[in-house]
Design an enzyme around this catalytic site. Structure first.
Site, short mmCIF file in Angstrom:
data_model
loop_
_atom_site.label_atom_id
_atom_site.label_comp_id
_atom_site.label_asym_id
_atom_site.label_seq_id
_atom_site.Cartn_x
_atom_site.Cartn_y
_atom_site.Cartn_z
N HIS A 171 -44.92 -11.27 5.84
CA HIS A 171 -43.81 -10.32 5.71
C HIS A 171 -43.42 -10.12 4.24
O HIS A 171 -43.32 -8.99 3.75
CB HIS A 171 -42.62 -10.86 6.52
CG HIS A 171 -41.33 -10.13 6.35
ND1 HIS A 171 -40.69 -9.50 7.40
CD2 HIS A 171 -40.52 -9.93 5.27
CE1 HIS A 171 -39.56 -8.95 6.97
NE2 HIS A 171 -39.44 -9.21 5.69
N GLU A 172 -43.24 -11.23 3.53
CA GLU A 172 -42.74 -11.13 2.16
C GLU A 172 -43.82 -10.65 1.18
O GLU A 172 -43.58 -9.75 0.38
CB GLU A 172 -42.18 -12.49 1.69
CG GLU A 172 -41.01 -13.01 2.52
CD GLU A 172 -39.77 -12.14 2.45
OE1 GLU A 172 -39.68 -11.28 1.56
OE2 GLU A 172 -38.89 -12.31 3.31
N HIS A 176 -43.39 -6.55 2.08
CA HIS A 176 -42.59 -5.98 0.99
C HIS A 176 -43.42 -5.72 -0.27
O HIS A 176 -43.08 -4.85 -1.07
CB HIS A 176 -41.43 -6.92 0.65
CG HIS A 176 -40.37 -7.00 1.70
ND1 HIS A 176 -39.84 -5.88 2.29
CD2 HIS A 176 -39.72 -8.06 2.25
CE1 HIS A 176 -38.92 -6.25 3.18
NE2 HIS A 176 -38.85 -7.57 3.18
N GLU A 228 -37.40 -3.43 6.33
CA GLU A 228 -37.59 -4.69 7.05
C GLU A 228 -38.52 -4.49 8.25
O GLU A 228 -39.33 -5.35 8.57
CB GLU A 228 -36.24 -5.25 7.51
CG GLU A 228 -35.35 -5.76 6.38
CD GLU A 228 -36.01 -6.83 5.54
OE1 GLU A 228 -36.85 -7.59 6.07
OE2 GLU A 228 -35.70 -6.91 4.34
#
Length: 441
Positions: A171-172, A176, A228
């Site tokens: 995810h990070e 992102h 997100e």
């Protein structure tokens, strides 16, 4: 970095804080890690005013080795995302990616992972850091997991920490940290207008970010939930690859169980997150909840029995729900559905097309009569929110000892009281008294 922090807090200059963040990004691989400022704007309904937070932590070197491997392979792994090279950054700026154990976190909530700084121009052109907060992930209360079968609940409890560590990492870093913004850089566009096509319409690109425009300025209060959702979906999508799970140290049946637990946890979270939908106002109040609900809708719409939610009653005659995810259809049904949605999210983000992106996202985020019934059951069966109580270190006869506190409101207060000396309390009182005089609070 510290000099720029001081300048920022004295003057309020945003440029000074951005400069501090630039120095922070360049501080690669510290043993003690920290960041401070007005960082996240999740709690502001307008998505503009950021809340103060700061943390101090120690690097978990063993877990960080996994993330270092993930970083080293990031450029290769990004090619697997469903939007192609034209929609990916021209050069991936390899970040510092570490696993941290939090010593102190000041803020209204403690995240499980962070991708900062939040300044898109720095992230795209200069770099960023990813951190996974390991001891936050592991601080899970031992309580019943609602809406799951006994077998799924046992699997969830067995592999939650491991699966969430995988999700946070993907995810990070690759969520992102991925995706290109099509921009007018003043003299020219940063993409070939004659070559790059719109991945949905197949037509030439007609919208982009003009000079001075940013992701936040274009997408406003929807931007947090949208981004997100994009990052969460990247985690679902990429955890389906065995070699990626191998980076985290998982192979064979264990890897398959961790993949299943990740999808089970995240898609179920979209159901539980209905608690944060404001039924009277018909709006979402929390970015991550909105994001996860949208992905629940995507999973349900994939059909073929992939995800089902059945209304029922429990042994006490109270309304209940049974959540089921078919683990045998993650790769064949779930991954393609999420991948197609991911592509759409990225196209609208890359092109700065708020009209198209908001229409897509809000349609999937709509809450109908069926979901409102589910929400009533979720709210009726919700558990008390957990208290994160931070320990203190005390010096006793020349030895450092860790002092812990009960996970109660009283424990939180006692922890804070014993953390700060009398001078700190007096300083805070002086600031408050000045505010009373100036603003008449």
């Amino acid at each position: 970095m510290i000099q720029k922090y001081i300048e920022h807090f004295k003057s309020g200059s945003l440029d000074a804080h951005k400069d501090a963040s630039r120095f922070w990004v360049k501080d690669v691989g510290p043993v003690v890690e920290s960041y401070i400022g007005f960082i996240e704007n999740y709690r502001d309904p307008a998505g503009a005013r950021a809340e103060f937070e700061g943390f101090v932590s120690c690097v978990n070197k063993e877990t960080s080795k996994k993330f270092s491997t993930l970083v080293s392979r990031a450029e290769e792994l990004l090619q697997r995302l469903p939007w192609g090279a034209d929609y990916e950054k021209d050069k991936f700026l390899k970040p510092d990616f570490t696993a941290l154990d939090i010593i102190y976190f000041g803020g209204s909530g403690i995240p499980a992972g962070i991708n900062i700084p939040n300044y898109d121009d720095i992230r795209q052109n200069e770099g960023f850091k990813n951190v996974s907060l390991g001891n936050v992930i592991s601080a899970v209360p031992k309580q019943k997991i609602e809406f799951l079968s006994a077998d799924d609940e046992a699997m969830y409890k067995k592999y939650f920490k491991e699966s969430f560590e995988v999700q946070v990492g993907l995810h990070e870093l690759l969520g992102h940290g991925s995706g290109k913004l099509f921009q007018n850089e003043g003299e020219k566009l940063n993409f070939d207008k004659n070559k790059v096509k719109h991945l949905i319409t197949g037509e030439p690109i007609k919208t982009w970010y003009e000079k001075g425009e940013t992701w936040s300025s274009k997408f406003g209060q929807l931007g947090n939930a949208y981004e997100e959702c994009r990052a969460e979906a990247v985690g679902y999508f990429l955890c389906c690859y065995p070699d990626i799970l191998q980076i985290f140290g998982y192979e064979g049946q264990v890897a398959d169980d961790i993949k299943y637990t990740n999808w089970l946890n995240e898609i179920r979270a979209g159901l539980v997150c209905l608690e944060f939908y404001q039924a009277d106002a018909k709006k979402w109040g929390q970015a991550h909840s909105f994001a996860r609900y949208v992905l629940l809708r995507i999973a349900l719409a994939a059909g073929q029995g992939f995800v089902s939610i059945e209304e029922c009653v429990d042994e006490n005659g109270k309304a209940d729900l049974k959540f089921n995810l078919d683990r045998n259809k993650i790769d064949s049904v779930g991954k393609p559905a999420v991948g197609d949605f991911l592509k759409q999210l990225q196209v609208y983000k890359s092109t700065g097309d708020f009209a198209g992106g908001s229409k897509l996202f809000n349609e999937w985020g709509a809450v109908g009569p069926r979901e409102l019934r589910w929400r009533e059951i979720v709210v009726a069966r919700r558990k008390p929110r957990r208290n994160f109580v931070q320990s203190n270190t005390v010096l006793t006869n020349g030895k450092v000892e860790l002092k812990t506190y009960p996970a109660t409101n009283a424990g939180v207060i006692q922890s804070v009281v014993e953390r700060y000396g009398e001078d700190a309390v007096n300083d805070a009182l002086n600031v408050w008294e000045k505010d009373v005089k100036i603003f008449g609070l």
